[in-house]
Design an enzyme around this catalytic site. Structure first.
Site, PDB file in Angstrom:
ATOM      1  N   GLU A 116       0.818  -1.203   0.000  1.00  0.00           N
ATOM      2  CA  GLU A 116       0.000   0.000   0.000  1.00  0.00           C
ATOM      3  C   GLU A 116       0.859   1.265   0.000  1.00  0.00           C
ATOM      4  O   GLU A 116       1.916   1.306   0.618  1.00  0.00           O
ATOM      5  CB  GLU A 116      -0.928  -0.027   1.212  1.00  0.00           C
ATOM      6  CG  GLU A 116      -2.005  -1.075   0.998  1.00  0.00           C
ATOM      7  CD  GLU A 116      -2.884  -1.327   2.214  1.00  0.00           C
ATOM      8  OE1 GLU A 116      -4.082  -1.573   2.002  1.00  0.00           O
ATOM      9  OE2 GLU A 116      -2.390  -1.276   3.336  1.00  0.00           O
ATOM     10  N   CYS A 129       3.584   8.602   0.886  1.00  0.00           N
ATOM     11  CA  CYS A 129       4.078   7.706   1.934  1.00  0.00           C
ATOM     12  C   CYS A 129       4.344   6.348   1.287  1.00  0.00           C
ATOM     13  O   CYS A 129       3.429   5.680   0.824  1.00  0.00           O
ATOM     14  CB  CYS A 129       3.029   7.616   3.033  1.00  0.00           C
ATOM     15  SG  CYS A 129       3.494   6.533   4.367  1.00  0.00           S
ATOM     16  N   CYS A 136       6.399  -6.483   7.991  1.00  0.00           N
ATOM     17  CA  CYS A 136       7.538  -5.985   8.766  1.00  0.00           C
ATOM     18  C   CYS A 136       7.890  -7.040   9.794  1.00  0.00           C
ATOM     19  O   CYS A 136       6.996  -7.664  10.375  1.00  0.00           O
ATOM     20  CB  CYS A 136       7.168  -4.670   9.451  1.00  0.00           C
ATOM     21  SG  CYS A 136       8.556  -3.916  10.325  1.00  0.00           S
ATOM     22  N   CYS A 140       6.195  -4.151  16.293  1.00  0.00           N
ATOM     23  CA  CYS A 140       5.853  -3.144  17.295  1.00  0.00           C
ATOM     24  C   CYS A 140       4.395  -3.423  17.686  1.00  0.00           C
ATOM     25  O   CYS A 140       3.548  -3.654  16.811  1.00  0.00           O
ATOM     26  CB  CYS A 140       6.005  -1.742  16.727  1.00  0.00           C
ATOM     27  SG  CYS A 140       7.694  -1.418  16.193  1.00  0.00           S
ATOM     28  N   CYS A 143       1.339  -1.508  16.120  1.00  0.00           N
ATOM     29  CA  CYS A 143       1.336  -1.289  14.657  1.00  0.00           C
ATOM     30  C   CYS A 143       0.724  -2.468  13.941  1.00  0.00           C
ATOM     31  O   CYS A 143       1.120  -3.618  14.165  1.00  0.00           O
ATOM     32  CB  CYS A 143       2.763  -1.063  14.169  1.00  0.00           C
ATOM     33  SG  CYS A 143       2.895  -0.962  12.374  1.00  0.00           S
ATOM     34  N   CYS A 374      -1.381   6.249   9.612  1.00  0.00           N
ATOM     35  CA  CYS A 374      -0.181   5.544  10.080  1.00  0.00           C
ATOM     36  C   CYS A 374      -0.559   4.271  10.799  1.00  0.00           C
ATOM     37  O   CYS A 374      -1.409   4.274  11.678  1.00  0.00           O
ATOM     38  CB  CYS A 374       0.580   6.375  11.104  1.00  0.00           C
ATOM     39  SG  CYS A 374       1.134   7.929  10.517  1.00  0.00           S
TER      40      CYS A 374
HETATM   41  N1  SAH Z   1       8.940   1.118  10.159  1.00  0.00           N
HETATM   42  C1  SAH Z   1       9.266   2.479  10.205  1.00  0.00           C
HETATM   43  C2  SAH Z   1       8.450   3.322   9.235  1.00  0.00           C
HETATM   44  C3  SAH Z   1       6.982   3.003   9.063  1.00  0.00           C
HETATM   45  S1  SAH Z   1       5.836   3.358  10.332  1.00  0.00           S
HETATM   46  C4  SAH Z   1       9.119   3.015  11.579  1.00  0.00           C
HETATM   47  O1  SAH Z   1       8.606   2.324  12.450  1.00  0.00           O
HETATM   48  O2  SAH Z   1       9.584   4.129  11.810  1.00  0.00           O
HETATM   49  C5  SAH Z   1       5.464   5.105  10.283  1.00  0.00           C
HETATM   50  C6  SAH Z   1       5.101   5.661  11.665  1.00  0.00           C
HETATM   51  O3  SAH Z   1       3.771   5.286  12.063  1.00  0.00           O
HETATM   52  C7  SAH Z   1       6.041   5.142  12.747  1.00  0.00           C
HETATM   53  O4  SAH Z   1       6.414   6.177  13.617  1.00  0.00           O
HETATM   54  C8  SAH Z   1       5.158   4.147  13.447  1.00  0.00           C
HETATM   55  O5  SAH Z   1       5.619   3.875  14.733  1.00  0.00           O
HETATM   56  C9  SAH Z   1       3.819   4.824  13.404  1.00  0.00           C
HETATM   57  N2  SAH Z   1       2.680   3.931  13.683  1.00  0.00           N
HETATM   58  C10 SAH Z   1       2.638   2.593  13.529  1.00  0.00           C
HETATM   59  N3  SAH Z   1       1.406   2.122  13.897  1.00  0.00           N
HETATM   60  C11 SAH Z   1       0.674   3.193  14.279  1.00  0.00           C
HETATM   61  C12 SAH Z   1      -0.680   3.351  14.713  1.00  0.00           C
HETATM   62  N4  SAH Z   1      -1.504   2.330  14.815  1.00  0.00           N
HETATM   63  N5  SAH Z   1      -1.097   4.606  15.001  1.00  0.00           N
HETATM   64  C13 SAH Z   1      -0.266   5.659  14.840  1.00  0.00           C
HETATM   65  N6  SAH Z   1       1.013   5.572  14.413  1.00  0.00           N
HETATM   66  C14 SAH Z   1       1.485   4.346  14.121  1.00  0.00           C
HETATM   67 FE1  SF4 Z   2       7.518  -2.255  11.505  1.00  0.00          FE
HETATM   68 FE2  SF4 Z   2       5.289  -1.026  12.247  1.00  0.00          FE
HETATM   69 FE3  SF4 Z   2       7.342  -1.214  13.935  1.00  0.00          FE
HETATM   70 FE4  SF4 Z   2       7.523   0.422  11.803  1.00  0.00          FE
HETATM   71  S1  SF4 Z   2       6.095   0.637  13.519  1.00  0.00           S
HETATM   72  S2  SF4 Z   2       9.090  -1.038  12.549  1.00  0.00           S
HETATM   73  S3  SF4 Z   2       6.326  -0.783  10.293  1.00  0.00           S
HETATM   74  S4  SF4 Z   2       6.137  -2.934  13.124  1.00  0.00           S
END
Ligand code: SAH
Ligand code: SF4
Length: 400
Positions: A116, A129, A136, A140, A143, A374
Site C-alpha cells: 500500500e 508515503c 515488517c 511493534c 502497529c 499511520c
Molecule cells: N517502520 C518504520 C516506518 C513506518 S511506520 C518506523 O517504524 O519508523 C510510520 C510511523 O507510524 C512510525 O512512527 C510508526 O511507529 C507509526 N505507527 C505505527 N502504527 C501506528 C498506529 N496504529 N497509530 C499511529 N502511528 C502508528
Molecule cells: Fe515495523 Fe510497524 Fe514497527 Fe515500523 S512501527 S518497525 S512498520 S512494526
C-alpha cells in the site's frame, strides 16, 4: 465516503515478467543497453535519453521515446518492461487522501506481492508515503503492519514504482508537457515530498531504499531535494550513520517512549538498541543542524506513554538535539488492545513540549475512513483478499 475506483482483479499475474528499467541505476541501465547490442561508446548517451523518458516524461511505453531509434525501441521492448505496478484498488478519502493497493508481478522466482502507498495532499505540498517491505519483521505492538506475516524486501523497482504510478495517477509528470530536455520543475508538483513511512523498516532494506531514493533525488530526473525526502526508522542504530552519509535524507525516529521499560514493550527492537544508544546515533547524525532537524515520532497511547511526566522526560532526553516532535494520535485497528489518548491529554502533552521550545505538531489523522492512516496499512489488503476469496467462491459455486 471513500471511493474505490478499481475493482480488485481476481487473477493475480502469475507469469514472471521481464526485468524493468524503472529502478535501475545508471550503471545497470548501461548494462541493460549492452544486452540489446548498444555498443559501449554509445551507452552513456543512451542512458541519458532513457533516464529523461523514464523520469522527466514519465513514459510508460517504449514507442513514446521518439528520439530513440525504432529498432532499438523494439529490442528494448523485447527484453524489458518500463515498470509499473498493477493497481488493485485506488481509494480516495473524504479529505483527499488517496490510498493505492499496488501489485507487483513476479520477476524471476518471486511471487507477486501487494503493498500500500498513500498520498496526502496538504496546503502547498503533497506527501507520498512509500512502503519499503511487504509486512515488517519488527512487531511493534501498536502497529498493524507488524502483524502481517509475509515479509520480503521491496526491490528498487518496486519502491520507485510506487512513486511513478502515484505520479501517473495524479498527472504529476510535468515533463510530459515540457519541451524535450527541460528538467522537472521544482515547484508546483503534486508529489513534493516523500516519506519512507509506509509498510516495513527501511533500514532493513538499506541497499534497495538507497538506490530508489537516489533515483528520486537525481537532478536529471525526478530531482526531489533530499530535504524533501524523510526516512523513518524504528531505531536500527548501526545503519543510522550510513543513512546520513550515503543517502543524505532527513531522518525520523519512531521513539514513542521515554523509558527503556516502556519502549521495550512498544518497539521490541529497543531491547537490542536501547534509547541511550539510539539518541547517541541521532546526536552524531551527519548533516544535523537547526535547519536539518531530526523528527521524533511519538504515538499517543492512552495510559501507556502519555503522562505529563513522560512529556517532561521527552524534552529532557532530546535536549541538545536539533529536533521536531511529531505527536501521532494512535490509529486503532481491529484487534488492538491500545487506545488513543484523550484529545485534551494530547494537547496538554503538546503544551509541555511546546513550552520547552519544540515545534510539536499533532499529526492530524488523514484518510482514516480508508484505513490509510499511520499503522493502519495492511487491513484493506487483507479484507480485499477475503472479498476476492468470497467472489471466487461465489463464481465457483455459480459454475457448478
Ligand atoms: N517502520 C518504520 C516506518 C513506518 S511506520 C518506523 O517504524 O519508523 C510510520 C510511523 O507510524 C512510525 O512512527 C510508526 O511507529 C507509526 N505507527 C505505527 N502504527 C501506528 C498506529 N496504529 N497509530 C499511529 N502511528 C502508528
Ligand atoms: Fe515495523 Fe510497524 Fe514497527 Fe515500523 S512501527 S518497525 S512498520 S512494526
Amino acid at each position: 465516503m471513500s471511493a474505490i475506483l478499481n475493482a480488485p482483479s481476481l487473477s493475480p499475474s502469475s507469469v514472471p515478467s521481464k526485468p524493468a528499467l524503472v529502478g535501475m541505476s545508471r550503471a545497470e541501465l548501461g548494462d541493460a543497453l549492452g544486452t540489446v547490442g548498444v555498443p559501449e561508446g554509445q551507452r552513456k548517451m543512451r542512458v541519458a535519453q532513457l533516464w529523461h523518458w523514464l523520469y522527466v516524461r514519465g513514459a510508460t511505453d517504449f514507442d513514446a521515446m521518439t528520439n530513440v531509434a525504432k529498432d532499438l525501441r523494439a529490442r528494448l521492448a523485447g527484453q524489458f518492461v518500463i515498470g509499473r505496478p498493477e493497481i488493485v484498488t485506488e481509494q480516495i478519502s473524504e479529505d483527499g487522501t488517496r490510498k493505492w493497493l499496488f501489485r507487483f508481478p513476479s520477476r524471476g522466482a518471486g511471487r507477486p506481492v501487494e503493498i500500500e502507498t498513500v498520498y496526502i495532499p496538504e496546503e502547498g505540498r503533497g506527501t507520498l508515503c512509500i512502503s519499503s517491505q511487504v509486512g515488517c519483521t519488527l512487531s511493534c505492538t501498536f502497529c498493524h503492519t507488524g502483524t502481517q506475516k509475509l515479509v520480503r524486501n521491496l526491490t528498487s523497482e518496486e519502491i520507485v514504482g510506487q512513486l511513478m504510478l502515484a505520479r501517473d495517477r495524479l498527472g504529476d509528470h510535468p515533463g510530459q508537457v515540457a519541451r524535450e530536455g527541460a528538467a522537472v520543475p521544482s515547484t508546483g508538483r503534486l508529489v513534493s515530498n516523500i516519506v519512507m513511512m509506509g509498510m516495513g523498516e527501511p533500514l532493513y532494506n538499506f541497499d534497495n531504499v538507497k538506490q530508489a531514493l537516489a533515483i528520486a533525488g537525481d537532478g536529471d530526473g525526478i530531482g526531489l531535494s533530499r530535504r524533501r525526502i524523510t526516512l523513518s526508522t524504528s531505531g536500527v542504530v548501526p545503519m543510522i550513520p550510513r543513512t546520513g552519509e550515503e543517502m543524505g535524507v532527513m531522518l525520523a525516529i519512531s521513539l514513542h517512549a521515554v523509558t527503556d521499560e516502556t519502549r521495550d514493550r512498544l518497539v521490541p527492537l529497543n531491547k537490542k538498541y536501547p534509547i541511550a544508544e539510539l539518541l547517541a546515533a541521532c546526536r552524531a547524525y551527519p548533516g544535523l543542524s537547526n535547519a536539518r532537524r531530526i523528527t521524533f515520532e511519538y504515538v499517543m497511547l492512552k495510559g501507556v506513554n502519555d503522562s505529563l511526566a513522560d512529556a517532561r522526560q521527552l524534552v529532557k532526553l532530546l535536549s541538545g538535539i536539533p529536533a521536531k516532535i511529531n505527536l501521532i494520535p494512535f490509529n486503532p485497528w481491529p484487534g488492538t488492545d491500545y487506545e488513543c489518548s484523550d484529545w485534551e491529554q494530547i494537547e496538554r502533552f503538546a503544551d509541555v513540549v511546546n513550552r520547552a521550545g519544540y515545534a510539536s505538531p499533532i499529526r492530524t489523522p488523514r484518510g482514516r475512513d480508508i484505513l490509510a492512516a499511520c499503522g493502519q496499512l495492511k487491513s484493506e489488503s487483507e479484507r480485499i483478499r477475503i472479498r476476492e476469496r468470497m467472489a471466487m467462491e461465489a463464481m465457483i459455486a455459480g459454475a457448478d
